[in-house]
Design a protein around this motif. Structure first.
Motif, mmCIF file in Angstrom:
data_model
loop_
_atom_site.group_PDB
_atom_site.id
_atom_site.type_symbol
_atom_site.label_atom_id
_atom_site.label_comp_id
_atom_site.label_asym_id
_atom_site.label_seq_id
_atom_site.Cartn_x
_atom_site.Cartn_y
_atom_site.Cartn_z
ATOM 1 N N ALA A 1 10.587 -11.477 -2.359
ATOM 2 C CA ALA A 1 10.730 -10.244 -1.909
ATOM 3 C C ALA A 1 9.556 -10.133 -0.815
ATOM 4 O O ALA A 1 8.193 -10.631 -1.235
ATOM 5 C CB ALA A 1 10.638 -9.094 -2.708
ATOM 6 N N VAL A 2 9.669 -9.901 0.335
ATOM 7 C CA VAL A 2 8.618 -9.932 1.450
ATOM 8 C C VAL A 2 8.410 -8.561 1.812
ATOM 9 O O VAL A 2 9.278 -7.652 2.516
ATOM 10 C CB VAL A 2 9.047 -10.882 2.626
ATOM 11 N N PHE A 3 6.993 -8.087 1.699
ATOM 12 C CA PHE A 3 6.567 -6.983 2.265
ATOM 13 C C PHE A 3 5.782 -7.123 3.336
ATOM 14 O O PHE A 3 4.621 -7.593 3.093
ATOM 15 C CB PHE A 3 5.884 -5.822 0.991
ATOM 16 N N TYR A 4 6.083 -6.434 4.481
ATOM 17 C CA TYR A 4 5.094 -6.573 5.593
ATOM 18 C C TYR A 4 5.021 -5.388 6.630
ATOM 19 O O TYR A 4 6.125 -4.861 6.640
ATOM 20 C CB TYR A 4 5.740 -7.935 6.482
ATOM 21 N N PRO A 5 3.918 -5.068 7.327
ATOM 22 C CA PRO A 5 3.852 -4.038 7.852
ATOM 23 C C PRO A 5 4.933 -3.739 8.776
ATOM 24 O O PRO A 5 5.212 -4.832 9.656
ATOM 25 C CB PRO A 5 2.396 -3.754 8.395
ATOM 26 N N THR A 6 5.586 -2.573 9.636
ATOM 27 C CA THR A 6 6.318 -2.428 10.509
ATOM 28 C C THR A 6 5.749 -1.259 11.173
ATOM 29 O O THR A 6 4.857 -0.445 10.781
ATOM 30 C CB THR A 6 7.878 -1.968 10.117
ATOM 31 N N LEU A 7 6.268 -0.948 12.542
ATOM 32 C CA LEU A 7 5.752 0.369 13.173
ATOM 33 C C LEU A 7 6.008 1.685 12.476
ATOM 34 O O LEU A 7 5.241 2.515 12.661
ATOM 35 C CB LEU A 7 6.639 0.176 14.721
ATOM 36 N N MET A 8 7.033 1.664 11.922
ATOM 37 C CA MET A 8 7.260 2.952 10.980
ATOM 38 C C MET A 8 6.419 3.166 9.926
ATOM 39 O O MET A 8 5.964 4.384 9.732
ATOM 40 C CB MET A 8 8.761 2.764 10.516
ATOM 41 N N SER A 9 6.207 1.902 9.206
ATOM 42 C CA SER A 9 5.158 2.181 8.020
ATOM 43 C C SER A 9 3.747 2.587 8.467
ATOM 44 O O SER A 9 3.159 3.166 7.934
ATOM 45 C CB SER A 9 5.261 0.942 7.241
ATOM 46 N N LEU A 10 3.412 1.733 9.649
ATOM 47 C CA LEU A 10 2.183 2.160 10.224
ATOM 48 C C LEU A 10 1.857 3.470 10.628
ATOM 49 O O LEU A 10 0.861 4.016 10.452
ATOM 50 C CB LEU A 10 1.772 1.012 11.334
ATOM 51 N N ASN B 1 9.971 5.358 -2.031
ATOM 52 C CA ASN B 1 8.709 5.803 -2.378
ATOM 53 C C ASN B 1 7.612 5.229 -2.017
ATOM 54 O O ASN B 1 6.573 6.003 -2.050
ATOM 55 C CB ASN B 1 8.872 5.376 -4.034
ATOM 56 N N SER B 2 7.382 4.297 -1.365
ATOM 57 C CA SER B 2 6.370 3.578 -0.921
ATOM 58 C C SER B 2 6.077 3.640 0.752
ATOM 59 O O SER B 2 5.020 3.387 1.133
ATOM 60 C CB SER B 2 6.220 1.912 -1.377
ATOM 61 N N ALA B 3 7.182 4.011 1.186
ATOM 62 C CA ALA B 3 7.276 4.161 2.688
ATOM 63 C C ALA B 3 6.839 2.661 3.372
ATOM 64 O O ALA B 3 6.068 2.512 4.157
ATOM 65 C CB ALA B 3 6.294 5.061 3.215
ATOM 66 N N ALA C 1 0.660 -1.306 -0.057
ATOM 67 C CA ALA C 1 0.028 -0.007 0.245
ATOM 68 C C ALA C 1 0.935 1.254 0.116
ATOM 69 O O ALA C 1 0.938 1.858 1.120
ATOM 70 C CB ALA C 1 -0.904 -0.044 1.166
ATOM 71 N N PRO C 2 1.580 1.667 -1.027
ATOM 72 C CA PRO C 2 2.272 2.708 -1.094
ATOM 73 C C PRO C 2 1.610 4.170 -0.653
ATOM 74 O O PRO C 2 0.455 4.429 -0.979
ATOM 75 C CB PRO C 2 2.681 2.816 -2.709
ATOM 76 N N LEU C 3 2.584 4.900 0.202
ATOM 77 C CA LEU C 3 1.993 5.843 0.917
ATOM 78 C C LEU C 3 1.502 7.028 -0.160
ATOM 79 O O LEU C 3 0.435 7.633 0.205
ATOM 80 C CB LEU C 3 3.062 6.436 1.760
ATOM 81 N N LYS C 4 2.158 7.173 -1.198
ATOM 82 C CA LYS C 4 1.590 8.136 -2.155
ATOM 83 C C LYS C 4 0.674 7.668 -2.876
ATOM 84 O O LYS C 4 -0.280 8.675 -3.161
ATOM 85 C CB LYS C 4 3.057 8.372 -3.294
ATOM 86 N N TRP C 5 0.421 6.508 -2.726
ATOM 87 C CA TRP C 5 -0.851 6.159 -3.465
ATOM 88 C C TRP C 5 -2.223 6.326 -2.707
ATOM 89 O O TRP C 5 -3.100 6.835 -3.164
ATOM 90 C CB TRP C 5 -0.882 4.422 -3.961
ATOM 91 N N ILE C 6 -1.916 6.146 -1.240
ATOM 92 C CA ILE C 6 -2.953 6.420 -0.247
ATOM 93 C C ILE C 6 -3.323 7.674 -0.447
ATOM 94 O O ILE C 6 -4.444 8.162 -0.417
ATOM 95 C CB ILE C 6 -2.541 6.079 1.138
ATOM 96 N N ARG C 7 -2.167 8.634 -0.669
ATOM 97 C CA ARG C 7 -2.596 10.198 -0.688
ATOM 98 C C ARG C 7 -3.102 10.390 -1.920
ATOM 99 O O ARG C 7 -4.186 11.279 -1.700
ATOM 100 C CB ARG C 7 -1.078 10.773 -0.386
ATOM 101 N N SER C 8 -2.901 9.968 -2.955
ATOM 102 C CA SER C 8 -3.553 10.434 -4.099
ATOM 103 C C SER C 8 -4.901 9.926 -4.257
ATOM 104 O O SER C 8 -5.790 10.827 -4.773
ATOM 105 C CB SER C 8 -2.690 9.929 -5.464
ATOM 106 N N THR C 9 -5.232 8.776 -3.519
ATOM 107 C CA THR C 9 -6.356 8.244 -3.505
ATOM 108 C C THR C 9 -7.451 9.223 -2.647
ATOM 109 O O THR C 9 -8.562 9.370 -3.356
ATOM 110 C CB THR C 9 -6.455 6.844 -3.077
ATOM 111 N N LEU C 10 -6.849 9.689 -1.488
ATOM 112 C CA LEU C 10 -7.498 10.621 -0.541
ATOM 113 C C LEU C 10 -7.945 11.628 -1.380
ATOM 114 O O LEU C 10 -8.947 12.183 -1.337
ATOM 115 C CB LEU C 10 -6.841 10.653 0.390
ATOM 116 N N HIS C 11 -6.839 12.343 -2.281
ATOM 117 C CA HIS C 11 -7.199 13.596 -2.757
ATOM 118 C C HIS C 11 -8.044 13.452 -3.869
ATOM 119 O O HIS C 11 -8.893 14.464 -4.006
ATOM 120 C CB HIS C 11 -5.798 13.706 -3.129
#
Length: 233
Positions: free
Chosen positions: A194-203, A177-179, A108-118
């Motif tokens: 490649a493993v992408f999994y949430p961390t406290l920083m990304s959350l 880019n994705s945070a 869930a790239p942060l820029k994508w979340i932001r652009s979706t909300l916008h």
């Protein structure tokens, strides 16, 4: 049933099904679909509860994020949000599943979340009001994608993630880019993953983004995450 079981209301997901059946490609059918949601919300609001601090049953409606910068005819857009604003108590926005085994990458790239909300709530004085009814989707699961030897892989949850850490002792990397954090490993067939999994920083960064818009959050799903995730909420 919601009243008999002492629920506060319902969470309804229908937009994705309507899209799959082609209903949203027809303007008349689309208007009927919106009218159905509106009438459902109004009917639920007419039921008096007088418990749990609530006065009536609530309706939370699940919406998917647009996949491109330009809204398609079947996308749930800002006009739909405003049309249903008074009838729906919250919109659960599924800002996850951005990548797939056929297109591996961040969850869930942060820029994508932001652009979706916008795209949904716009900018200016009205954006805060609209944003207050949005629940930004946050994934507690991750993905283990095959990066060589053919595409593949898929979702993983906490115990699978911990098993990979114990077995491979990987080095974490931060994808700016994705945070999101990720790590690479090779399995016993010498295939790279490649493993992408949430961390406290990304959350934390996604929670701050939600706060910026005055939005809440919805988690998919609580049991799939690590226990210490709750330390940040």
């Amino acid at each position: 049933m919601s009243r008999e079981m002492e629920y506060d209301g319902i969470v309804l997901e229908s937009w994705s099904r309507w899209m799959a059946y082609g209903i949203l490609h027809n303007s008349d059918m689309r208007n009927l679909a919106l009218q159905f949601i509106k009438q459902l919300g109004e009917a639920m609001h007419s039921v008096n509860l007088e418990r749990n601090g609530k006065t009536n049953l609530q309706l939370v409606y699940v919406i998917g994020p647009p996949r491109t910068d330009k809204l398609q005819e079947h996308d749930f857009g800002p006009e739909d949000l405003q049309a249903l604003y008074d009838a729906v108590d919250g919109f659960s926005l599924m800002t996850y599943d951005h990548s797939s085994p056929y297109n591996p990458g961040p969850n869930a790239p942060l820029k994508w979340i932001r652009s979706t909300l916008h795209l949904l709530v716009g900018a200016g004085s009205k954006s805060r009001r609209l944003g207050e009814k949005i629940f930004v989707g946050i994934n507690f699961y991750g993905n283990d994608f095959v990066m060589s030897g053919g595409l593949g892989g898929g979702p993983i949850i906490a115990h699978e993630y911990l098993s990979l850490l114990e077995q491979h002792k990987p080095v974490f990397q931060w994808e700016e880019n994705s945070a999101e954090h990720f790590f690479l490993y090779s399995d016993n067939q010498n295939v790279q993953h490649a493993v992408f999994y949430p961390t406290l920083m990304s959350l934390a960064m996604r929670l701050e983004e939600a706060r910026t818009w005055g939005a809440g959050i919805s988690i998919w799903e609580i049991g799939q995450g690590l226990e210490y995730f709750f330390d940040i909420f």
